[in-house]
Design an enzyme around this catalytic site. Structure first.
Site, PDB file in Angstrom:
ATOM      1  CD  GLU A 123      -6.262   0.856  -0.316  1.00  0.00           C
ATOM      2  OE1 GLU A 123      -4.421   0.084  -0.140  1.00  0.00           O
ATOM      3  OE2 GLU A 123      -6.995   0.503   0.032  1.00  0.00           O
ATOM      4  CG  HIS A 179      -1.892  -1.762  -1.280  1.00  0.00           C
ATOM      5  ND1 HIS A 179      -2.995  -2.230  -2.122  1.00  0.00           N
ATOM      6  CD2 HIS A 179      -1.213  -2.590  -2.352  1.00  0.00           C
ATOM      7  CE1 HIS A 179      -3.375  -2.915  -3.137  1.00  0.00           C
ATOM      8  NE2 HIS A 179      -1.978  -2.675  -3.554  1.00  0.00           N
ATOM      9  CD  GLU A 261      -1.174  -2.387   3.304  1.00  0.00           C
ATOM     10  OE1 GLU A 261      -1.157  -1.365   3.286  1.00  0.00           O
ATOM     11  OE2 GLU A 261      -1.443  -3.053   3.254  1.00  0.00           O
TER      12      GLU A 261
END
Length: 298
Positions: A123, A179, A261
């Site tokens: 990530e 993210h 996200e």
């Protein structure tokens, strides 16, 4: 990011355990600060810092051109802070990132490792790559862009409170924390996290709740249109929006700020997108268009 939460601080409902970051073969791909093209194969890297947050200024004279050929800079004078979630070397500094910091209405971990795809694409590499691409796009519009961290340092963190403070000290007109999630297989889609009202300790989000929602709604709309990624099917009830009051990066911000996200790294469909350089460019484009829309009307 780890499925514990966007800062991997305290677990939410349905969030079970932190998924450790895995770097395939122990190798990291490091790029230079030369615009998005250099990151088409994936970014990432670490630096020589000691964990002290130092803003990375990325400004550029490059501007767009009008129909008559004259240079224009619609975002000239605007400051955007981009926060690439986590850090590729956090896993080497577990003691440091596990340190508790004050987030206004509680205490949480300084930072976490984040998550990865099943094939080991971290990530932290994803977020830094998208941050570079987004920065280049905003710079072309005349904005001054600052990253909360980059390859040259720090080599862990910064802590979530430091990340917020970088945006505050820069007097950013907009800030975004990038993210990717680590949810169970079958959970997919993107969502944007908005700050809820918090007035406790050193946190007071009340002045930024409204403008942050405006920023988040614009980013969500453009991100969906440009990338084709659907709204999350497990958070936000199909709205692609989620309001939180437990994230230090939002609680301590005094400037309009959201988290995004971009997808679920643990789902095969989303992972195929997140590991694609061309899709990451679309992700950056979607974020950029939402930010530009917000700044032009703010």
């Amino acid at each position: 990011m780890s499925y514990t939460d966007p800062e991997s601080e305290l677990p939410r409902q349905r969030r079970s355990r932190r998924v450790p970051m895995v770097v395939a073969g122990g190798a990291l791909v490091v790029g230079g600060l030369v615009g998005w093209g250099a990151y088409a194969a994936g970014g990432g890297g670490s630096g020589e810092g000691k964990g002290v947050a130092k803003p990375v200024v990325r400004s550029s004279p490059s501007v767009a051109a009008s129909a008559d050929g004259k240079a224009v800079a619609p975002l000239k004078g605007k400051v955007v802070v981009i926060d690439p979630g986590h850090n590729v070397d956090n896993f080497r500094h577990t003691a440091e990132i596990n340190r508790q910091v004050d987030v206004g209405n509680g205490r949480k971990e300084c930072d976490t490792t984040g998550t990865s795809t099943n094939d080991g694409y971290a990530e932290a590499r994803f977020t830094l790559d998208v941050a570079h691409r987004l920065s280049a796009l905003l710079e072309r519009q005349g904005a001054t862009v600052r990253l909360t961290h980059d390859e040259k340092g720090p080599d862990w963190g910064p802590c979530v409170d430091e990340r917020a403070e970088i945006g505050n000290k820069a007097h950013a007109d907009a800030a975004i924390s990038i993210h990717a999630d680590g949810a169970p297989v079958g959970d997919r889609g993107f969502h944007v996290i908005l700050p809820g009202p918090v007035h406790a300790g050193g946190a007071d989000t009340r002045p930024i709740v409204g403008p942050s929602r405006d920023l988040g709604e614009r980013i969500a709309s453009d991100f969906r249109r440009v990338t084709g990624e659907p709204p999350s099917n497990y958070i936000g009830h199909g709205t692609a929006l989620d309001t939180r009051t437990d994230l230090g990066g939002l609680n301590l911000s005094t400037v309009p700020k959201v988290f995004i996200e971009c997808g679920n790294m643990r789902d095969g469909t989303d992972a195929a997108l997140l590991t694609s350089g061309s899709w990451r460019q679309k992700a950056a484009q979607g974020m950029s268009e939402g930010i530009v829309s917000f700044l032009r009307e703010s």
